[in-house]
Design a protein around this motif. Structure first.
Motif, PDB file in Angstrom:
ATOM      1  N   LEU A   1       0.818  -1.212   0.000  1.00 36.46           N
ATOM      2  CA  LEU A   1       0.000   0.000   0.000  1.00 36.46           C
ATOM      3  C   LEU A   1       0.853   1.265   0.000  1.00 36.46           C
ATOM      4  CD1 LEU A   1      -2.711  -1.125   2.602  1.00 36.46           C
ATOM      5  CD2 LEU A   1      -2.977  -0.980   0.116  1.00 36.46           C
ATOM      6  N   LYS A   2       2.160   1.106  -0.235  1.00 40.23           N
ATOM      7  CA  LYS A   2       3.107   2.223  -0.286  1.00 40.23           C
ATOM      8  C   LYS A   2       3.196   2.933   1.063  1.00 40.23           C
ATOM      9  CE  LYS A   2       3.476   1.334  -4.668  1.00 40.23           C
ATOM     10  NZ  LYS A   2       4.622   0.534  -5.165  1.00 40.23           N
ATOM     11  N   GLY A   3       2.988   2.156   2.132  1.00 38.92           N
ATOM     12  CA  GLY A   3       3.054   2.722   3.463  1.00 38.92           C
ATOM     13  C   GLY A   3       4.376   2.415   4.148  1.00 38.92           C
ATOM     14  N   SER A   4       4.411   2.694   5.461  1.00 38.58           N
ATOM     15  CA  SER A   4       5.620   2.449   6.230  1.00 38.58           C
ATOM     16  C   SER A   4       5.254   1.866   7.591  1.00 38.58           C
ATOM     17  CB  SER A   4       6.415   3.745   6.415  1.00 38.58           C
ATOM     18  OG  SER A   4       5.673   4.685   7.179  1.00 38.58           O
ATOM     19  N   MET A   5       6.182   1.102   8.173  1.00 32.18           N
ATOM     20  CA  MET A   5       5.988   0.521   9.502  1.00 32.18           C
ATOM     21  C   MET A   5       7.237   0.780  10.327  1.00 32.18           C
ATOM     22  SD  MET A   5       4.918  -3.360  10.696  1.00 32.18           S
ATOM     23  CE  MET A   5       6.391  -4.239  10.157  1.00 32.18           C
ATOM     24  N   GLN A   6       7.040   1.308  11.518  1.00 27.31           N
ATOM     25  CA  GLN A   6       8.126   1.515  12.460  1.00 27.31           C
ATOM     26  C   GLN A   6       7.819   0.761  13.751  1.00 27.31           C
ATOM     27  OE1 GLN A   6       8.485   5.794  12.853  1.00 27.31           O
ATOM     28  NE2 GLN A   6      10.035   5.885  11.246  1.00 27.31           N
ATOM     29  N   ILE A   7       8.847   0.219  14.379  1.00 23.36           N
ATOM     30  CA  ILE A   7       8.684  -0.544  15.620  1.00 23.36           C
ATOM     31  C   ILE A   7       9.618   0.043  16.662  1.00 23.36           C
ATOM     32  CG2 ILE A   7       8.743  -2.818  16.699  1.00 23.36           C
ATOM     33  CD1 ILE A   7       8.595  -4.043  13.899  1.00 23.36           C
ATOM     34  N   THR A   8       9.053   0.359  17.831  1.00 22.33           N
ATOM     35  CA  THR A   8       9.837   0.848  18.959  1.00 22.33           C
ATOM     36  C   THR A   8       9.624  -0.098  20.128  1.00 22.33           C
ATOM     37  OG1 THR A   8       9.518   3.129  18.228  1.00 22.33           O
ATOM     38  CG2 THR A   8      10.299   2.795  20.487  1.00 22.33           C
ATOM     39  N   SER A   9      10.716  -0.643  20.671  1.00 26.21           N
ATOM     40  CA  SER A   9      10.553  -1.618  21.749  1.00 26.21           C
ATOM     41  C   SER A   9      11.879  -1.861  22.450  1.00 26.21           C
ATOM     42  CB  SER A   9      10.014  -2.947  21.195  1.00 26.21           C
ATOM     43  OG  SER A   9       9.817  -3.885  22.234  1.00 26.21           O
ATOM     44  N   GLU A  10      11.762  -2.333  23.676  1.00 28.08           N
ATOM     45  CA  GLU A  10      12.887  -2.849  24.440  1.00 28.08           C
ATOM     46  C   GLU A  10      12.393  -4.064  25.210  1.00 28.08           C
ATOM     47  OE1 GLU A  10      14.714  -0.012  26.975  1.00 28.08           O
ATOM     48  OE2 GLU A  10      15.021   1.479  25.394  1.00 28.08           O
ATOM     49  N   PRO A  11      13.264  -5.039  25.429  1.00 25.84           N
ATOM     50  CA  PRO A  11      12.838  -6.223  26.210  1.00 25.84           C
ATOM     51  C   PRO A  11      12.266  -5.825  27.557  1.00 25.84           C
ATOM     52  CG  PRO A  11      14.962  -6.636  25.159  1.00 25.84           C
ATOM     53  CD  PRO A  11      14.648  -5.182  24.925  1.00 25.84           C
ATOM     54  N   GLY A  12      11.074  -6.340  27.839  1.00 25.95           N
ATOM     55  CA  GLY A  12      10.412  -6.072  29.104  1.00 25.95           C
ATOM     56  C   GLY A  12       9.703  -4.740  29.189  1.00 25.95           C
ATOM     57  N   GLN A  13       9.737  -3.945  28.118  1.00 21.19           N
ATOM     58  CA  GLN A  13       9.164  -2.596  28.150  1.00 21.19           C
ATOM     59  C   GLN A  13       7.990  -2.416  27.191  1.00 21.19           C
ATOM     60  OE1 GLN A  13      10.269  -0.296  30.405  1.00 21.19           O
ATOM     61  NE2 GLN A  13      11.554  -1.987  31.134  1.00 21.19           N
ATOM     62  N   GLY A  14       7.473  -3.497  26.636  1.00 20.22           N
ATOM     63  CA  GLY A  14       6.371  -3.369  25.699  1.00 20.22           C
ATOM     64  C   GLY A  14       6.847  -2.975  24.311  1.00 20.22           C
ATOM     65  N   THR A  15       5.889  -2.861  23.383  1.00 18.92           N
ATOM     66  CA  THR A  15       6.214  -2.579  21.984  1.00 18.92           C
ATOM     67  C   THR A  15       5.212  -1.584  21.415  1.00 18.92           C
ATOM     68  OG1 THR A  15       7.086  -4.822  21.716  1.00 18.92           O
ATOM     69  CG2 THR A  15       6.582  -3.605  19.710  1.00 18.92           C
ATOM     70  N   VAL A  16       5.699  -0.724  20.531  1.00 19.44           N
ATOM     71  CA  VAL A  16       4.832   0.224  19.823  1.00 19.44           C
ATOM     72  C   VAL A  16       5.045   0.041  18.320  1.00 19.44           C
ATOM     73  CG1 VAL A  16       4.226   2.632  19.427  1.00 19.44           C
ATOM     74  CG2 VAL A  16       4.946   1.890  21.716  1.00 19.44           C
ATOM     75  N   PHE A  17       3.959  -0.223  17.600  1.00 23.59           N
ATOM     76  CA  PHE A  17       3.983  -0.293  16.136  1.00 23.59           C
ATOM     77  C   PHE A  17       3.329   0.974  15.593  1.00 23.59           C
ATOM     78  CE2 PHE A  17       4.325  -4.705  17.331  1.00 23.59           C
ATOM     79  CZ  PHE A  17       5.126  -5.271  16.351  1.00 23.59           C
ATOM     80  N   ASN A  18       4.005   1.647  14.689  1.00 28.13           N
ATOM     81  CA  ASN A  18       3.452   2.821  14.015  1.00 28.13           C
ATOM     82  C   ASN A  18       3.340   2.530  12.524  1.00 28.13           C
ATOM     83  OD1 ASN A  18       3.170   5.023  16.058  1.00 28.13           O
ATOM     84  ND2 ASN A  18       5.336   4.550  16.390  1.00 28.13           N
ATOM     85  N   ILE A  19       2.117   2.582  12.019  1.00 27.72           N
ATOM     86  CA  ILE A  19       1.833   2.306  10.615  1.00 27.72           C
ATOM     87  C   ILE A  19       1.314   3.582   9.952  1.00 27.72           C
ATOM     88  CG2 ILE A  19       0.525   0.893   8.987  1.00 27.72           C
ATOM     89  CD1 ILE A  19       2.380  -0.771  10.689  1.00 27.72           C
ATOM     90  N   LEU A  20       1.879   3.944   8.812  1.00 27.06           N
ATOM     91  CA  LEU A  20       1.392   5.068   8.018  1.00 27.06           C
ATOM     92  C   LEU A  20       1.024   4.553   6.628  1.00 27.06           C
ATOM     93  CD1 LEU A  20       4.017   7.833   8.922  1.00 27.06           C
ATOM     94  CD2 LEU A  20       1.723   7.547   9.864  1.00 27.06           C
ATOM     95  N   ILE A  21      -0.219   4.863   6.206  1.00 35.15           N
ATOM     96  CA  ILE A  21      -0.692   4.387   4.903  1.00 35.15           C
ATOM     97  C   ILE A  21      -1.293   5.562   4.134  1.00 35.15           C
ATOM     98  CG2 ILE A  21      -2.280   2.826   3.711  1.00 35.15           C
ATOM     99  CD1 ILE A  21      -2.221   1.043   6.184  1.00 35.15           C
ATOM    100  N   PRO A  22      -0.680   5.944   3.000  1.00 30.00           N
ATOM    101  CA  PRO A  22      -1.228   7.056   2.214  1.00 30.00           C
ATOM    102  C   PRO A  22      -2.610   6.719   1.682  1.00 30.00           C
ATOM    103  CG  PRO A  22       0.526   5.915   1.011  1.00 30.00           C
ATOM    104  CD  PRO A  22       0.527   5.361   2.401  1.00 30.00           C
ATOM    105  N   GLN A  23      -3.458   7.745   1.582  1.00 30.80           N
ATOM    106  CA  GLN A  23      -4.857   7.529   1.230  1.00 30.80           C
ATOM    107  C   GLN A  23      -5.257   8.148  -0.105  1.00 30.80           C
ATOM    108  OE1 GLN A  23      -7.267   5.670   3.290  1.00 30.80           O
ATOM    109  NE2 GLN A  23      -5.174   4.987   3.702  1.00 30.80           N
ATOM    110  N   GLY A  24      -4.310   8.433  -0.961  1.00 33.59           N
ATOM    111  CA  GLY A  24      -4.670   9.034  -2.246  1.00 33.59           C
ATOM    112  C   GLY A  24      -4.831  10.526  -2.095  1.00 33.59           C
ATOM    113  N   ASN A  25      -5.396  11.142  -3.111  1.00 32.89           N
ATOM    114  CA  ASN A  25      -5.544  12.601  -3.089  1.00 32.89           C
ATOM    115  C   ASN A  25      -6.523  13.022  -2.024  1.00 32.89           C
ATOM    116  OD1 ASN A  25      -3.788  12.878  -5.214  1.00 32.89           O
ATOM    117  ND2 ASN A  25      -5.412  12.759  -6.759  1.00 32.89           N
ATOM    118  N   ALA A  26      -6.194  14.053  -1.309  1.00 29.04           N
ATOM    119  CA  ALA A  26      -7.076  14.580  -0.250  1.00 29.04           C
ATOM    120  C   ALA A  26      -8.255  15.304  -0.867  1.00 29.04           C
ATOM    121  CB  ALA A  26      -6.287  15.517   0.624  1.00 29.04           C
TER     122      ALA A  26
END
Length: 410
Positions: free
Chosen positions: A385-410
């Motif tokens: 979908l031409k998007g991006s995924m970022q992952i932020t995490s440390e052992p024992g500290q939980g995880t955060v997934f950030n997903i960005l997906i472009p939606q075409g012309n506004a």
């Protein structure tokens, strides 16, 4: 025997073509909560043919078995490792268990114990014969008594399974057709509006030249001709825009979805998993943009795999928080999905493996089986979908997934 110890003694099968299988399943883009009416007649027929109390149509994704058609029992989902159909999708023919209560793979599962007390299982894979034979799931029949099926009944169940697959594909085709019809109607309105001005100008200028005839000097005629040329050029550019953007419009069609609807869908599908695990699932929507249309293409598959993964790696009494937002920009809106959990976390090495598509499976905090493909599928779908995924995490500290997906012309 507790669940973790039981899981340690059971080897859960994974098809050799598992990644291809779940990618093909994701292409169907099924809404598991809205399919039951499509299969009521087939599950009833399967139960009648086999002489069993229960018949189910089950779809198996990376983490979960979704029951999308049922007869004789009210069932919506179970974990993949609990299912008998996970063994059915391993083969090309059928899978039979004469007595679930004497089979170590199933004897501790909830449907074998009171009050359901199932004993007999027979499953036929739902095979997509047009895509190298991947199995979406299974048509199965079950009973509280042991029994056996004749070869004739087995063949009839296979015919019903083929019809289930045909209907799944028809469901996908109808959804795509509806999107294209909607898009065509919108395009027709846009064309009618945009083409009216240039054509009116051409007609008006032509009429002026015809009325003035020979009385107009050459310079005035040339000015009129230049204006006609500009108006004609704008019509031509509009035609080019329609032709060039038609594929993009079709791909972006089906935007009858917004953040509020998306949040409701996630609650309906994944609250049962969170409740069963004993974790809190919060879904928040940015209210100021909850009405803005978004493409629902693959969204349930992306967010669902992230949520199932978070539930798997978050211990009891933990919390999972998903935030849905639309970043409004002048040239292009962007859908933002953030999934955070208070789970076990992960190392940078594992994060890199996930983003590179080389991660291996691991078991969850309560012994849930890791099949190793859920996050790889998310990365595949987001990239598509031409998007991006970022992952932020440390052992024992939980995880955060950030997903960005472009939606075409506004």
């Amino acid at each position: 025997m507790n669940k973790a110890n039981h899981e340690a003694n059971v080897i859960h099968p994974i098809p050799a073509n598992e990644m291809d299988r779940i990618i093909r399943l994701s292409e169907l883009d099924l809404d598991y909560s809205s399919l039951s009416d499509n299969f009521k007649d087939l599950t009833h027929l399967a139960a009648r043919i086999s002489g069993t109390d229960i018949s189910l149509v089950n779809i198996i994704d990376s983490f979960t078995q979704w029951t999308v058609g049922s007869h004789g029992i009210d069932l919506e989902q179970m974990t993949r490792e609990e299912s008998a159909c996970q063994y059915t999708i391993m083969g090309d023919d059928h899978f039979e268990v004469p007595d679930l209560s004497t089979d170590q793979r199933f004897q501790n599962n909830f449907y074998v114990k009171d009050p359901i007390s199932l004993r007999y299982y027979f499953g036929v894979p739902l095979k997509d014969k047009g895509s190298d034979g991947v199995n979406f799931g299974a048509l199965c029949v079950l009973d509280t008594k042991t029994k056996s099926l004749t070869p004739e009944k087995v063949e009839l169940l296979k015919i019903i399974a083929d019809e289930v697959v045909n209907r799944l594909k028809a469901y996908q085709a109808i959804a795509l057709l509806k999107s294209k019809v909607k898009d065509a109607n919108e395009s027709k309105k846009k064309v009618a509006h945009d083409i009216r001005g240039p054509l009116a100008g051409i007609i008006g200028l032509s009429q002026i030249i015809a009325e003035q005839g020979k009385s107009a000097n050459l310079d005035e005629v040339m000015d009129f001709i230049n204006l006609i040329h500009k108006s004609s050029q704008s019509v031509l550019e509009l035609a080019d825009e329609i032709l060039v953007d038609e594929t993009a419009r079709n791909a972006a069609a089906g935007n009858e979805f917004n953040l509020a609807m998306f949040a409701d869908k996630l609650h309906k599908l994944y609250d049962p998993q969170a409740i069963n695990k004993g974790v809190v699932l919060d879904v928040d929507v940015v209210k100021s943009v909850d009405h803005i249309p978004i493409s629902k293409n693959k969204l349930v598959q992306i967010a669902g795999n992230l949520l199932s993964n978070a539930i798997k790696f978050t211990p009891r009494n933990g919390r999972i928080h998903i935030v849905l937002n639309v970043i409004v920009q002048s040239h292009q809106n962007v859908l933002a999905i953030t999934v955070s959990d208070s789970g076990t976390g992960m190392s940078q090495k594992l994060i890199d493996q996930i983003l590179n598509g080389t991660a291996e499976s691991s078991n969850g905090t309560s012994g849930e089986v890791g099949y190793g493909f859920g996050l790889s599928l998310v990365k595949h779908l987001v990239d598509g979908l031409k998007g991006s995924m970022q992952i932020t995490s440390e052992p024992g500290q939980g995880t955060v997934f950030n997903i960005l997906i472009p939606q075409g012309n506004a």
